[in-house]
Design a protein around this motif. Structure first.
Motif, mmCIF file in Angstrom:
data_model
loop_
_atom_site.group_PDB
_atom_site.id
_atom_site.type_symbol
_atom_site.label_atom_id
_atom_site.label_comp_id
_atom_site.label_asym_id
_atom_site.label_seq_id
_atom_site.Cartn_x
_atom_site.Cartn_y
_atom_site.Cartn_z
ATOM 1 N N MET A 1 17.832 -0.482 42.234
ATOM 2 C CA MET A 1 18.872 -1.086 43.076
ATOM 3 C C MET A 1 19.027 -0.263 44.359
ATOM 4 O O MET A 1 19.058 0.961 44.312
ATOM 5 N N VAL A 2 19.131 -0.941 45.480
ATOM 6 C CA VAL A 2 19.268 -0.269 46.763
ATOM 7 C C VAL A 2 20.669 0.329 46.885
ATOM 8 O O VAL A 2 21.672 -0.316 46.560
ATOM 9 N N THR A 3 20.755 1.567 47.354
ATOM 10 C CA THR A 3 22.046 2.223 47.497
ATOM 11 C C THR A 3 22.870 1.538 48.591
ATOM 12 O O THR A 3 22.319 0.927 49.514
ATOM 13 N N PRO A 4 24.206 1.644 48.521
ATOM 14 C CA PRO A 4 25.060 0.963 49.512
ATOM 15 C C PRO A 4 24.762 1.364 50.953
ATOM 16 O O PRO A 4 24.819 0.521 51.854
ATOM 17 N N SER A 5 24.452 2.638 51.179
ATOM 18 C CA SER A 5 24.210 3.087 52.553
ATOM 19 C C SER A 5 22.982 2.408 53.144
ATOM 20 O O SER A 5 23.009 1.919 54.291
ATOM 21 N N ARG A 6 21.908 2.342 52.383
ATOM 22 C CA ARG A 6 20.674 1.737 52.901
ATOM 23 C C ARG A 6 20.788 0.218 52.977
ATOM 24 O O ARG A 6 20.224 -0.413 53.869
ATOM 25 N N SER A 7 21.523 -0.370 52.057
ATOM 26 C CA SER A 7 21.749 -1.814 52.101
ATOM 27 C C SER A 7 22.570 -2.189 53.331
ATOM 28 O O SER A 7 22.242 -3.156 54.039
ATOM 29 N N ALA A 8 23.625 -1.417 53.620
ATOM 30 C CA ALA A 8 24.483 -1.715 54.774
ATOM 31 C C ALA A 8 23.714 -1.582 56.081
ATOM 32 O O ALA A 8 23.843 -2.423 56.983
ATOM 33 N N ARG A 22 25.504 -8.425 67.650
ATOM 34 C CA ARG A 22 25.923 -7.030 67.685
ATOM 35 C C ARG A 22 26.334 -6.572 66.294
ATOM 36 O O ARG A 22 26.712 -7.372 65.434
ATOM 37 N N VAL A 23 26.290 -5.271 66.086
ATOM 38 C CA VAL A 23 26.742 -4.694 64.827
ATOM 39 C C VAL A 23 28.270 -4.698 64.827
ATOM 40 O O VAL A 23 28.891 -4.127 65.728
ATOM 41 N N PRO A 24 28.916 -5.339 63.858
ATOM 42 C CA PRO A 24 30.385 -5.385 63.842
ATOM 43 C C PRO A 24 30.981 -3.985 63.702
ATOM 44 O O PRO A 24 30.383 -3.095 63.088
ATOM 45 N N ASP A 25 32.164 -3.804 64.264
ATOM 46 C CA ASP A 25 32.833 -2.506 64.171
ATOM 47 C C ASP A 25 33.102 -2.107 62.724
ATOM 48 O O ASP A 25 33.175 -0.922 62.406
ATOM 49 N N THR A 26 33.250 -3.099 61.851
ATOM 50 C CA THR A 26 33.609 -2.829 60.453
ATOM 51 C C THR A 26 32.404 -2.867 59.520
ATOM 52 O O THR A 26 32.564 -3.005 58.316
ATOM 53 N N TRP A 27 31.203 -2.730 60.057
ATOM 54 C CA TRP A 27 30.010 -2.916 59.229
ATOM 55 C C TRP A 27 29.915 -1.924 58.075
ATOM 56 O O TRP A 27 29.340 -2.219 57.032
ATOM 57 N N ALA A 29 32.749 -0.344 56.735
ATOM 58 C CA ALA A 29 34.123 -0.078 56.300
ATOM 59 C C ALA A 29 34.254 0.049 54.793
ATOM 60 O O ALA A 29 35.151 0.745 54.294
ATOM 61 N N ASP A 30 33.387 -0.620 54.029
ATOM 62 C CA ASP A 30 33.498 -0.596 52.570
ATOM 63 C C ASP A 30 32.745 0.566 51.924
ATOM 64 O O ASP A 30 32.734 0.690 50.693
ATOM 65 N N LEU A 31 32.111 1.405 52.718
ATOM 66 C CA LEU A 31 31.333 2.516 52.183
ATOM 67 C C LEU A 31 32.200 3.758 52.017
ATOM 68 O O LEU A 31 33.173 3.955 52.734
ATOM 69 N N SER A 32 31.829 4.602 51.069
ATOM 70 C CA SER A 32 32.467 5.898 50.953
ATOM 71 C C SER A 32 32.108 6.748 52.172
ATOM 72 O O SER A 32 31.187 6.408 52.923
ATOM 73 N N HIS A 33 32.835 7.836 52.374
ATOM 74 C CA HIS A 33 32.564 8.693 53.539
ATOM 75 C C HIS A 33 31.114 9.180 53.533
ATOM 76 O O HIS A 33 30.430 9.163 54.561
ATOM 77 N N GLU A 34 30.632 9.589 52.377
ATOM 78 C CA GLU A 34 29.259 10.107 52.277
ATOM 79 C C GLU A 34 28.241 9.003 52.550
ATOM 80 O O GLU A 34 27.275 9.200 53.302
ATOM 81 N N ASP A 35 28.461 7.821 51.941
ATOM 82 C CA ASP A 35 27.529 6.714 52.165
ATOM 83 C C ASP A 35 27.561 6.249 53.622
ATOM 84 O O ASP A 35 26.521 5.911 54.197
ATOM 85 N N ALA A 36 28.753 6.226 54.207
ATOM 86 C CA ALA A 36 28.868 5.797 55.605
ATOM 87 C C ALA A 36 28.128 6.749 56.529
ATOM 88 O O ALA A 36 27.476 6.319 57.485
ATOM 89 N N SER A 37 28.203 8.043 56.268
ATOM 90 C CA SER A 37 27.510 9.020 57.111
ATOM 91 C C SER A 37 26.007 8.799 57.078
ATOM 92 O O SER A 37 25.340 8.832 58.127
#
Length: 415
Positions: A1-8, A22-27, A29-37
């Motif tokens: 399964m693809v991790t949330p960070s790579r899927s996003a 364009r990439v939405p500002d909230t693209w 938003a549902d990720l954890s801090h680590e995944d978002a980074s």
């Protein structure tokens, strides 16, 4: 399964290169801090190096002229970007996640699992050599004709364009503004280029808790400096004509706390975000969902101050939004200029005598800034330039010296 960070990040790349959006500002938003980074790092690298990543891939394909589906391009680009520029990502994770991504029917092209695995396995055998090969490719591969137009708009003379492009290819550091008195979070320090600007020191932690508690907000240096205008005339009614997400609305409310403040936003979702941001900051404003031109055309009591941060190309924000380099050809610049001129005329009609109109665009293009200002002064004899910044009636920081976004602001008053 693809991790949330790579899927996003893959979803975002499909939006840009598949749908021209364009990439939405909230693209993220549902990720954890680590995944978002991690997602932000992958997406930023792919967007800023897409030309070179594709140039690396093409000779390794069986039929370069035929190419491969976007899903395969995205999976390979993400894998190569991690292998070359993210040493903290393990080789196994970078390769296997890319293979899983291309096997996903929504985001990939399952028949290319073997192709993606073979290319990335070979590339991963020497990650330093991969990085060197990618960085040895011409940077011009990442510069579209739209990027060249932006650079010419920012710097009419060629000197300095390469220096500016190099800066724009690095992720920007965020800027902040305090909303309450008290000590600043670790790693934030004041910057004299705007009255309340705070910059973050290299390596300092992001002040997430401070922001969540409503003690500060993120706001680019250019926006803050724009709002440092000098104006001594009485202000009892203010209109922020294109208000979301609310940073400048907040600045207006803090600057003129006794004035009635009206904020317009055309998109319902952005209007909801605007309301939420203002409520969290304790800002009292009447938020209206509606197109600014139509709303102003209805008439009504005049305003002593109107801020028109108009729809524009966003060309001054490509450091923050690198996808714009690849989407510029989809812009209808003529339509945007027509909208800007119409909004300016309608704002003039709603401006009180002796009032202040500030027109701003986050763009370096002269046709969206200087040309609009000159045309307005020519067709509306009741409007005159107002000297409200140290630079006069025109706010346009030097692109080579200024660390904020590309911005143009113009101040007018009505006889």
């Amino acid at each position: 399964m693809v991790t949330p960070s790579r899927s996003a990040s893959a979803h975002a790349l499909h939006l840009v290169f598949g749908e021209g959006q364009r990439v939405p500002d909230t693209w993220d938003a549902d990720l954890s801090h680590e995944d978002a980074s991690l997602a932000q790092a992958i997406l930023g690298l792919c967007l800023r190096r897409w030309g070179r990543l594709m140039a690396y891939l093409n000779p390794r394909l069986k039929n370069p002229e035929r190419g491969i589906p976007l899903g395969s391009q995205v999976a390979l680009a993400q894998g190569l970007a991690q292998l070359a520029w993210l040493p903290g990502v393990g080789t196994h994770a970078a390769v296997n996640e890319a293979v899983e991504l291309v096997a996903n029917r929504e985001l990939g092209f399952p028949p290319h699992r073997g192709l993606v695995n073979a290319i990335l396995r070979k590339a991963s055998s020497d990650r330093e050599a991969l990085r060197a090969e990618l960085e040895g490719l011409s940077p011009a591969l990442d510069r579209t004709p739209w990027a060249e137009r932006i650079l010419k708009g920012a710097l009419p003379q060629p000197e300095g364009r390469e220096q500016l492009w190099t800066r724009l290819q690095t992720p920007p550091s965020p800027w902040f503004r305090p909303l309450t008195p008290g000590p600043l979070p670790e790693g934030l320090e004041r910057d004299a280029r705007a009255s309340e600007a705070l910059r973050i020191l290299p390596g300092a932690p992001f002040p997430r808790t401070w922001l969540q508690e409503g003690r500060g907000m993120v706001q680019d240096l250019s926006s803050q400096a724009l709002m440092d205008f000098r104006w001594e005339a009485p202000v009892t009614r203010i209109l922020d004509a294109c208000a979301a997400p609310g940073g400048k609305t907040t600045a207006l409310a803090r600057r003129f706390p006794k004035a009635a403040l009206f904020a317009l936003e055309q998109e319902p979702r952005r209007a909801q975000r605007l309301e939420e941001n203002l409520a969290a900051r304790g800002i009292n404003a009447q938020v209206t969902v509606g197109e600014a031109g139509a709303w102003m055309a209805k008439g009504g009591r005049p305003f002593d101050l109107i801020l028109l941060d108009a729809p524009c190309s966003g060309s001054g924000t490509i450091q923050k939004h690198p996808e714009l380099v690849w989407l510029g050809h989809t812009l209808d610049l003529g339509r945007l200029q027509s909208i800007q001129a119409r909004l300016l005329d309608q704002a003039v009609a709603r401006l009180a005598s002796g009032g202040l109109l500030i027109y701003a665009v986050c763009s370096w293009l002269p046709e969206e800034g200087e040309a609009q200002a000159k045309a307005l002064l020519a067709r509306r004899p009741e409007i005159h330039s107002a000297q409200v910044w140290e630079s006069g009636s025109h706010f346009r920081p030097d692109p080579l010296e200024w660390p904020g976004e590309g911005f143009q602001g113009f101040a007018f008053t009505k006889a």
